[in-house]
Design a protein around this motif. Sequence first.
Motif, PDB file in Angstrom:
ATOM      1  N   HIS A   1       0.842  -1.201   0.000  1.00 52.31           N
ATOM      2  CA  HIS A   1       0.000   0.000   0.000  1.00 52.31           C
ATOM      3  C   HIS A   1       0.875   1.247   0.000  1.00 52.31           C
ATOM      4  O   HIS A   1       1.951   1.269   0.596  1.00 52.31           O
ATOM      5  N   ILE A   2       0.376   2.275  -0.679  1.00 54.81           N
ATOM      6  CA  ILE A   2       0.937   3.620  -0.570  1.00 54.81           C
ATOM      7  C   ILE A   2      -0.101   4.459   0.155  1.00 54.81           C
ATOM      8  O   ILE A   2      -1.215   4.686  -0.367  1.00 54.81           O
ATOM      9  N   ALA A   3       0.211   4.892   1.351  1.00 54.77           N
ATOM     10  CA  ALA A   3      -0.753   5.664   2.134  1.00 54.77           C
ATOM     11  C   ALA A   3      -0.946   7.046   1.527  1.00 54.77           C
ATOM     12  O   ALA A   3       0.015   7.709   1.118  1.00 54.77           O
ATOM     13  N   VAL A   4      -2.216   7.478   1.465  1.00 57.24           N
ATOM     14  CA  VAL A   4      -2.564   8.840   1.031  1.00 57.24           C
ATOM     15  C   VAL A   4      -3.336   9.461   2.191  1.00 57.24           C
ATOM     16  O   VAL A   4      -4.569   9.373   2.256  1.00 57.24           O
ATOM     17  N   PRO A   5      -2.627  10.050   3.149  1.00 55.49           N
ATOM     18  CA  PRO A   5      -3.295  10.516   4.371  1.00 55.49           C
ATOM     19  C   PRO A   5      -4.188  11.734   4.130  1.00 55.49           C
ATOM     20  O   PRO A   5      -4.041  12.462   3.155  1.00 55.49           O
ATOM     21  N   GLY A   6      -5.142  11.887   5.046  1.00 56.41           N
ATOM     22  CA  GLY A   6      -5.991  13.077   5.033  1.00 56.41           C
ATOM     23  C   GLY A   6      -7.056  13.073   3.967  1.00 56.41           C
ATOM     24  O   GLY A   6      -7.577  14.146   3.621  1.00 56.41           O
TER      25      GLY A   6
ATOM     26  N   GLY B   1      13.312   1.463  -3.956  1.00 53.52           N
ATOM     27  CA  GLY B   1      12.317   0.903  -4.854  1.00 53.52           C
ATOM     28  C   GLY B   1      10.895   1.138  -4.415  1.00 53.52           C
ATOM     29  O   GLY B   1       9.956   0.721  -5.094  1.00 53.52           O
ATOM     30  N   ARG B   2      10.700   1.809  -3.274  1.00 51.70           N
ATOM     31  CA  ARG B   2       9.353   2.099  -2.768  1.00 51.70           C
ATOM     32  C   ARG B   2       8.903   3.484  -3.199  1.00 51.70           C
ATOM     33  O   ARG B   2       9.709   4.357  -3.492  1.00 51.70           O
ATOM     34  N   ARG B   3       7.614   3.665  -3.203  1.00 52.97           N
ATOM     35  CA  ARG B   3       7.022   4.970  -3.514  1.00 52.97           C
ATOM     36  C   ARG B   3       6.358   5.539  -2.269  1.00 52.97           C
ATOM     37  O   ARG B   3       5.691   4.799  -1.518  1.00 52.97           O
TER      38      ARG B   3
END
Length: 589
Positions: free
Chosen positions: A76-81, A113-115
């Motif tokens: 997962h790539i967190a998209v907070p808020g 290698g992570r986003r």
Amino acid sequence: MRRATLLLSTLLALVGAVGAPATPSATLGLPFSDFFEPRDYGGHVQVWSATEDAAGLMYFGNFASVLVYDGARWDHIAVPGTTFVRGVAIDAADTLWIGAVNELGYARTDATGRRMFVSLRERVPENARNFGEIWRTIVTSQGPLFLSNTWLLRWDGDRFTTLRLPEGSGWNLAAAGDDVWVSAPLAGWFRLRQSASALQLEPFARPERFQRQTIMTVLPEEKPGHVLLALSRRGWLRWDGKELQPFTTDLDAELRDQLLYRAARLPDGRLVAVYMQRGVFILDAEGRMLARIDDGAGLPSKPIFPFANRRGDLWVCLQRGILRIDARPWLTWFGPERGAPRSPISPPTSFRDELYFSSDNGLLRLAPAVGSQPARLVPVPEFTSFLEGITVAGDTLIGYGESLWEWRGPGTKPQLLPGEPNNVFEFAAMGTQPGRWLAMRDGGVHSYRRENERWIYEGAIPGLGHIRSLAETAGGVWWMGTPRDGVFRVRFPAPTPTGPGVPEITVFNTANGGLPAGHGWTRVSVRGGAPLLRCEGGLFRLSADGKNGRRRRNTARGSPTARRPRARMSTCRATDSGSRPDRRDRRSS
């Protein structure tokens, strides 16, 4: 004969050379698919959008995050808020652009290698900062575009250019490269003109018959400047840069008033149309339907968004989960929802330009697709008895199982062949004796001759009792498996007008031939022009390292000649765990 429960369209392609239906697309079944549930990817049930990066990783817009799939694991790539992430897109620099509710930004790959998500919301001009839900995110050569209900925003790497949309709801953004279309039910259709400092909507005359319709997807065509417009309702249009032309599909009659939510194009040019209430449809480049994946075909949830990756997989975002469809056109299957029984069926046989299959419940025919109705297997009413298999003899179809029948096609009744045949397990033509056939029956092997369109029963062949499998190799050499006596190699050196002749038999068993003790039932097939044996001891093939044998001849007139083998059966490297008696073994044991 080994029988399979699933029917692959690969087989249909193989049969095509000998007279399969002229339109391959009319005989396609269902594509294979994988369903990922929320517990698989660890996220919210609804998935709204998808894209792919240069490494082949897949990204999906979810709730407050972007799901990442590498082919084996989810991340997962967190998209907070924020809440729903409805727009994701990858640009030529492999940057992932993300649009959500009152949030937007990007995620680039770092040294590991992570986003990680980087928000650009604070860079949006203050008067447009409460833009609400981003419904679409696309990339152009001048930067990513983000569409909400009220604003169109473009990021150029340094600042945002904004465009306040006219009053009204239901705005949609669609593009083929830099050919960007903006539309809404009431406001109309527009083409987006971009400059370094401004965005401008150029009105486009929407045809009268398409009033209130939105352009949901724009797909490029082979000719530069030519695109397909997938409309929310009323079908498709083709734009050649000068005028609109109708693009007719097999879906028009049934689905013209249904909501087309999104469309996509596969790498080979096929089209995908997603109707939220009706399912996923795959069309060829001319609009002919190839596959229909709906509730009746096991679609697990209502579809929202299709995406075709570079390798040809079709990903469908669902109201509950994600579906990956293997969209290879030559590999499809038929299950109960397409008329295939749950019990085994045979491979297809082409007869009079149609495909037929034997089954426990009789003969099945492949009824081709018509319009938006898919191909399916239907029973042949004249043939309802159990069938072990079918084959073609001249202009007739031969069915064998409980008995042995000849059938001349629809509207005719099957006729029993002479000789009181029963429990027929195989019926095979003799390659070196044209017109002569061997029938494998409970009582052994029997011969038939077809002469002047009638069948003549020639009787049982001596020395070939209790045969349970047979196959022919080059030169008229037959290989026959038995329940307990090993494998027979059979030649017919002197055929007669009334029969195939006295057989010359070579026996391969434990004592003479290399078979293991307790080999049990033997099954023979032909692979690469050579015999392949399957038994309780595994898989065996013929080798030439055995000792020469002595010929043993029975002195009774007309009796078969018996030999010890000069060759032996040797174990294959790829062995089976064993062979168990199949249905016909149990019936006759």
